[in-house]
Design a protein around this motif. Sequence first.
Motif, PDB file in Angstrom:
ATOM      1  N   ILE A  10      27.518  21.691  15.344  1.00 17.10           N
ATOM      2  CA  ILE A  10      27.645  22.841  14.490  1.00 17.10           C
ATOM      3  C   ILE A  10      26.488  23.957  14.935  1.00 17.10           C
ATOM      4  CG2 ILE A  10      27.531  23.649  12.134  1.00 17.10           C
ATOM      5  CD1 ILE A  10      27.899  20.698  11.183  1.00 17.10           C
ATOM      6  N   ILE A  11      26.782  25.018  15.294  1.00 19.72           N
ATOM      7  CA  ILE A  11      26.039  26.170  15.434  1.00 19.72           C
ATOM      8  C   ILE A  11      25.970  27.066  14.190  1.00 19.72           C
ATOM      9  CG2 ILE A  11      25.254  27.967  16.748  1.00 19.72           C
ATOM     10  CD1 ILE A  11      26.018  26.437  19.169  1.00 19.72           C
ATOM     11  N   VAL A  12      24.913  27.237  13.328  1.00 24.49           N
ATOM     12  CA  VAL A  12      24.877  27.872  12.233  1.00 24.49           C
ATOM     13  C   VAL A  12      24.278  29.462  12.788  1.00 24.49           C
ATOM     14  CG1 VAL A  12      24.281  28.284   9.945  1.00 24.49           C
ATOM     15  CG2 VAL A  12      24.676  25.946  10.709  1.00 24.49           C
ATOM     16  N   GLU A  13      25.014  30.339  12.495  1.00 23.29           N
ATOM     17  CA  GLU A  13      24.682  31.679  12.708  1.00 23.29           C
ATOM     18  C   GLU A  13      24.406  32.469  11.530  1.00 23.29           C
ATOM     19  OE1 GLU A  13      25.770  33.242  16.916  1.00 23.29           O
ATOM     20  OE2 GLU A  13      27.564  32.209  16.095  1.00 23.29           O
ATOM     21  N   ASN A  14      25.002  32.142  10.527  1.00 26.95           N
ATOM     22  CA  ASN A  14      25.175  32.738   9.090  1.00 26.95           C
ATOM     23  C   ASN A  14      24.275  31.858   8.233  1.00 26.95           C
ATOM     24  OD1 ASN A  14      25.495  33.997   6.602  1.00 26.95           O
ATOM     25  ND2 ASN A  14      27.778  34.179   6.717  1.00 26.95           N
ATOM     26  N   MET A  15      23.023  31.977   7.863  1.00 26.76           N
ATOM     27  CA  MET A  15      22.055  31.336   7.097  1.00 26.76           C
ATOM     28  C   MET A  15      22.684  31.196   5.610  1.00 26.76           C
ATOM     29  SD  MET A  15      20.313  29.895   9.191  1.00 26.76           S
ATOM     30  CE  MET A  15      20.332  30.394  11.050  1.00 26.76           C
ATOM     31  N   GLY A  16      23.420  32.230   5.264  1.00 23.70           N
ATOM     32  CA  GLY A  16      24.010  32.501   3.760  1.00 23.70           C
ATOM     33  C   GLY A  16      24.791  31.267   3.882  1.00 23.70           C
ATOM     34  N   GLU A  17      25.340  30.404   4.735  1.00 23.55           N
ATOM     35  CA  GLU A  17      26.539  29.360   4.666  1.00 23.55           C
ATOM     36  C   GLU A  17      25.880  28.125   4.265  1.00 23.55           C
ATOM     37  OE1 GLU A  17      29.435  29.821   3.626  1.00 23.55           O
ATOM     38  OE2 GLU A  17      30.302  31.619   4.512  1.00 23.55           O
ATOM     39  N   ILE A  38      18.207  21.155  14.086  1.00 19.57           N
ATOM     40  CA  ILE A  38      17.198  21.579  14.905  1.00 19.57           C
ATOM     41  C   ILE A  38      17.059  23.345  14.638  1.00 19.57           C
ATOM     42  CG2 ILE A  38      16.531  22.124  17.331  1.00 19.57           C
ATOM     43  CD1 ILE A  38      18.019  19.764  18.071  1.00 19.57           C
ATOM     44  N   PRO A  39      16.052  23.711  14.044  1.00 19.18           N
ATOM     45  CA  PRO A  39      16.155  25.345  13.990  1.00 19.18           C
ATOM     46  C   PRO A  39      15.645  26.015  15.243  1.00 19.18           C
ATOM     47  CG  PRO A  39      14.063  24.172  12.992  1.00 19.18           C
ATOM     48  CD  PRO A  39      15.015  23.267  13.598  1.00 19.18           C
ATOM     49  N   TYR A  40      16.605  26.893  15.775  1.00 16.52           N
ATOM     50  CA  TYR A  40      16.046  27.407  17.176  1.00 16.52           C
ATOM     51  C   TYR A  40      15.872  28.896  16.535  1.00 16.52           C
ATOM     52  CZ  TYR A  40      16.822  28.430  22.056  1.00 16.52           C
ATOM     53  OH  TYR A  40      16.724  28.846  23.407  1.00 16.52           O
ATOM     54  N   LYS A  41      14.587  28.836  16.426  1.00 14.00           N
ATOM     55  CA  LYS A  41      14.019  30.454  15.791  1.00 14.00           C
ATOM     56  C   LYS A  41      14.111  31.461  16.668  1.00 14.00           C
ATOM     57  CE  LYS A  41      10.979  27.989  12.534  1.00 14.00           C
ATOM     58  NZ  LYS A  41       9.689  27.681  12.220  1.00 14.00           N
ATOM     59  N   GLN A  42      13.830  31.236  17.988  1.00 18.28           N
ATOM     60  CA  GLN A  42      14.013  32.144  18.951  1.00 18.28           C
ATOM     61  C   GLN A  42      15.368  33.033  18.980  1.00 18.28           C
ATOM     62  OE1 GLN A  42      12.855  29.357  19.472  1.00 18.28           O
ATOM     63  NE2 GLN A  42      11.083  29.245  20.909  1.00 18.28           N
ATOM     64  N   LYS A  43      16.313  32.239  18.828  1.00 21.61           N
ATOM     65  CA  LYS A  43      17.690  32.742  18.690  1.00 21.61           C
ATOM     66  C   LYS A  43      18.393  32.953  17.655  1.00 21.61           C
ATOM     67  CE  LYS A  43      18.276  32.533  23.248  1.00 21.61           C
ATOM     68  NZ  LYS A  43      18.931  33.454  24.110  1.00 21.61           N
ATOM     69  N   GLY A  44      17.553  32.708  16.303  1.00 27.03           N
ATOM     70  CA  GLY A  44      18.041  32.915  15.028  1.00 27.03           C
ATOM     71  C   GLY A  44      19.179  31.858  14.522  1.00 27.03           C
ATOM     72  N   VAL A  45      19.245  30.901  15.339  1.00 27.44           N
ATOM     73  CA  VAL A  45      20.255  30.086  14.603  1.00 27.44           C
ATOM     74  C   VAL A  45      19.691  28.450  14.489  1.00 27.44           C
ATOM     75  CG1 VAL A  45      22.086  31.144  16.216  1.00 27.44           C
ATOM     76  CG2 VAL A  45      20.868  28.892  17.025  1.00 27.44           C
ATOM     77  N   SER A  73      30.000  27.592  13.977  1.00 27.33           N
ATOM     78  CA  SER A  73      30.697  27.182  15.031  1.00 27.33           C
ATOM     79  C   SER A  73      30.923  25.652  15.035  1.00 27.33           C
ATOM     80  CB  SER A  73      30.524  27.966  16.398  1.00 27.33           C
ATOM     81  OG  SER A  73      30.426  29.180  16.507  1.00 27.33           O
ATOM     82  N   VAL A  74      31.997  25.018  15.394  1.00 30.44           N
ATOM     83  CA  VAL A  74      32.110  23.616  15.118  1.00 30.44           C
ATOM     84  C   VAL A  74      33.012  22.983  16.349  1.00 30.44           C
ATOM     85  CG1 VAL A  74      33.088  21.639  13.620  1.00 30.44           C
ATOM     86  CG2 VAL A  74      31.922  23.856  12.567  1.00 30.44           C
ATOM     87  N   LYS A  75      32.399  22.058  17.123  1.00 33.96           N
ATOM     88  CA  LYS A  75      33.320  21.356  18.212  1.00 33.96           C
ATOM     89  C   LYS A  75      32.988  20.098  17.566  1.00 33.96           C
ATOM     90  CE  LYS A  75      34.429  24.523  20.481  1.00 33.96           C
ATOM     91  NZ  LYS A  75      35.968  25.069  20.615  1.00 33.96           N
ATOM     92  N   THR A  76      34.070  19.075  18.083  1.00 29.30           N
ATOM     93  CA  THR A  76      33.964  17.714  17.695  1.00 29.30           C
ATOM     94  C   THR A  76      34.361  16.882  19.151  1.00 29.30           C
ATOM     95  OG1 THR A  76      34.799  18.139  15.578  1.00 29.30           O
ATOM     96  CG2 THR A  76      34.946  15.879  16.169  1.00 29.30           C
ATOM     97  N   VAL A  77      33.715  15.742  19.144  1.00 26.45           N
ATOM     98  CA  VAL A  77      33.751  14.886  20.396  1.00 26.45           C
ATOM     99  C   VAL A  77      34.032  13.475  19.836  1.00 26.45           C
ATOM    100  CG1 VAL A  77      32.985  13.818  22.453  1.00 26.45           C
ATOM    101  CG2 VAL A  77      32.312  16.383  21.890  1.00 26.45           C
TER     102      VAL A  77
END
Length: 83
Positions: A10-17, A38-45, A73-77
């Motif tokens: 899961i990639i979270v680009e909208n922190m409101g969710e 994992i917070p990726y602060k440099q990219k804001g996600v 964004s979600v992907k499943t394996v």
Amino acid sequence: METRIALIGIIVENMGEVENINQILHEYGEYIVGRMGIPYKQKGVNIISIVMDADNNTISSLSGKLGMLEGISVKTVYSKSGK
């Protein structure tokens, strides 16, 4: 019921969710084996990995609910077979 192992990315680009994500994950808590965020602060996600052991319908349902959230964004394996 046959279950499979699945990894949901899961990639979270909208922190409101974030609250909605946590609520959905709580609903499926009995199937979740592990979770890593994992917070990726440099990219804001934020990146979240979920490992599940569940039947296909349950895994797809969780992925679908998360994927319907705005800015998520979600992907499943899936494992190749259930054991």
